[in-house]
Design a protein around this motif. Structure first.
Motif, PDB file in Angstrom:
ATOM      1  N   ASP A 163      35.961  29.807  32.660  1.00 43.45           N
ATOM      2  CA  ASP A 163      34.605  30.186  33.072  1.00 43.45           C
ATOM      3  C   ASP A 163      34.624  31.206  34.213  1.00 43.45           C
ATOM      4  O   ASP A 163      33.751  32.067  34.288  1.00 43.45           O
ATOM      5  CB  ASP A 163      33.827  28.945  33.504  1.00 43.45           C
ATOM      6  CG  ASP A 163      33.437  28.062  32.332  1.00 43.45           C
ATOM      7  OD1 ASP A 163      33.104  26.891  32.565  1.00 43.45           O
ATOM      8  OD2 ASP A 163      33.492  28.547  31.175  1.00 43.45           O
ATOM      9  N   SER A 164      35.615  31.104  35.069  1.00 42.39           N
ATOM     10  CA  SER A 164      35.669  31.976  36.246  1.00 42.39           C
ATOM     11  C   SER A 164      35.934  33.437  35.895  1.00 42.39           C
ATOM     12  O   SER A 164      35.684  34.320  36.723  1.00 42.39           O
ATOM     13  CB  SER A 164      36.740  31.481  37.215  1.00 42.39           C
ATOM     14  OG  SER A 164      38.007  31.461  36.591  1.00 42.39           O
ATOM     15  N   VAL A 165      36.440  33.696  34.682  1.00 43.41           N
ATOM     16  CA  VAL A 165      36.765  35.083  34.308  1.00 43.41           C
ATOM     17  C   VAL A 165      35.976  35.563  33.102  1.00 43.41           C
ATOM     18  O   VAL A 165      36.073  36.744  32.731  1.00 43.41           O
ATOM     19  CB  VAL A 165      38.273  35.256  34.045  1.00 43.41           C
ATOM     20  CG1 VAL A 165      39.073  34.752  35.237  1.00 43.41           C
ATOM     21  CG2 VAL A 165      38.703  34.555  32.759  1.00 43.41           C
ATOM     22  N   GLU A 209      46.696  27.628  37.054  1.00 42.08           N
ATOM     23  CA  GLU A 209      45.525  27.395  36.222  1.00 42.08           C
ATOM     24  C   GLU A 209      45.482  28.372  35.056  1.00 42.08           C
ATOM     25  O   GLU A 209      45.965  29.497  35.163  1.00 42.08           O
ATOM     26  CB  GLU A 209      44.246  27.541  37.050  1.00 42.08           C
ATOM     27  CG  GLU A 209      44.006  28.916  37.607  1.00 42.08           C
ATOM     28  CD  GLU A 209      42.670  29.052  38.314  1.00 42.08           C
ATOM     29  OE1 GLU A 209      41.919  28.069  38.397  1.00 42.08           O
ATOM     30  OE2 GLU A 209      42.386  30.172  38.779  1.00 42.08           O
ATOM     31  N   LYS A 239      37.667  40.270  41.775  1.00 39.93           N
ATOM     32  CA  LYS A 239      37.169  39.665  42.998  1.00 39.93           C
ATOM     33  C   LYS A 239      38.345  39.194  43.849  1.00 39.93           C
ATOM     34  O   LYS A 239      39.433  38.926  43.310  1.00 39.93           O
ATOM     35  CB  LYS A 239      36.299  38.459  42.650  1.00 39.93           C
ATOM     36  CG  LYS A 239      35.147  38.751  41.718  1.00 39.93           C
ATOM     37  CD  LYS A 239      34.427  37.480  41.348  1.00 39.93           C
ATOM     38  CE  LYS A 239      33.275  37.751  40.388  1.00 39.93           C
ATOM     39  NZ  LYS A 239      32.554  36.501  40.016  1.00 39.93           N
ATOM     40  N   GLU A 249      38.967  36.384  44.929  1.00 39.03           N
ATOM     41  CA  GLU A 249      39.435  35.082  44.442  1.00 39.03           C
ATOM     42  C   GLU A 249      40.294  35.187  43.177  1.00 39.03           C
ATOM     43  O   GLU A 249      40.852  34.185  42.712  1.00 39.03           O
ATOM     44  CB  GLU A 249      38.257  34.131  44.192  1.00 39.03           C
ATOM     45  CG  GLU A 249      37.146  34.698  43.337  1.00 39.03           C
ATOM     46  CD  GLU A 249      36.005  35.266  44.168  1.00 39.03           C
ATOM     47  OE1 GLU A 249      36.283  35.980  45.170  1.00 39.03           O
ATOM     48  OE2 GLU A 249      34.836  35.035  43.791  1.00 39.03           O
ATOM     49  N   ASP A 250      40.413  36.382  42.617  1.00 40.65           N
ATOM     50  CA  ASP A 250      41.337  36.585  41.495  1.00 40.65           C
ATOM     51  C   ASP A 250      42.764  36.826  41.968  1.00 40.65           C
ATOM     52  O   ASP A 250      43.687  36.927  41.154  1.00 40.65           O
ATOM     53  CB  ASP A 250      40.894  37.787  40.641  1.00 40.65           C
ATOM     54  CG  ASP A 250      39.568  37.549  39.953  1.00 40.65           C
ATOM     55  OD1 ASP A 250      38.747  38.489  39.921  1.00 40.65           O
ATOM     56  OD2 ASP A 250      39.357  36.437  39.431  1.00 40.65           O
TER      57      ASP A 250
END
Length: 124
Positions: free
Chosen positions: A62-64, A46, A87, A89-90
């Motif tokens: 958006d997630s970062v 991604e 996080k 999830e990173d």
């Protein structure tokens, strides 16, 4: 052969920071837009962020957004990804990629050159 080499990955605790570097060899990065992508185990690759060849335009997933900052130093032939407030999830392998256009893209297939990746693990 044109090469991109990433570095700066590692193990960090949640909330910590890392700075990834992407260095080009055998070509000049200033004519290329650069993207950072990541791939976690079992997931598709991604887009994380990209920067235009001039550095004037940047974009973030958006997630970062608000935690990561992309920048470039064309004199050093290097692009950076500063990652703060990390996080779990990173956690992923992070890749940089180059495309010979002024503008970046979120599409993997728009990039011609890829690095080998650097592992980022966020865990306590």
């Amino acid at each position: 052969q044109l090469q991109l080499v990433e570095s700066g990955g590692g193990l960090v605790q949640p909330g910590g920071s890392l700075r990834l570097s992407c260095v080009a060899s055998r070509f000049t990065l200033e004519y290329y837009a650069i993207g950072w992508f990541r791939q976690a185990p079992g997931k598709e690759r991604e887009g994380v962020s990209w920067i235009s060849s001039s550095g004037g335009i940047t974009n973030y997933a958006d997630s970062v957004k608000g935690r990561f900052t992309i920048s470039r130093d064309n004199a050093k032939n290097t692009v950076y990804l500063q990652m703060n407030s990390l996080k779990p999830e990173d956690t992923a392998v992070y890749y940089c990629a180059a495309r010979e256009f002024g503008s970046g893209s979120w599409r993997i297939y728009d990039y011609f050159y890829w690095g080998q990746g650097t592992q980022v693990t966020v865990s306590s």
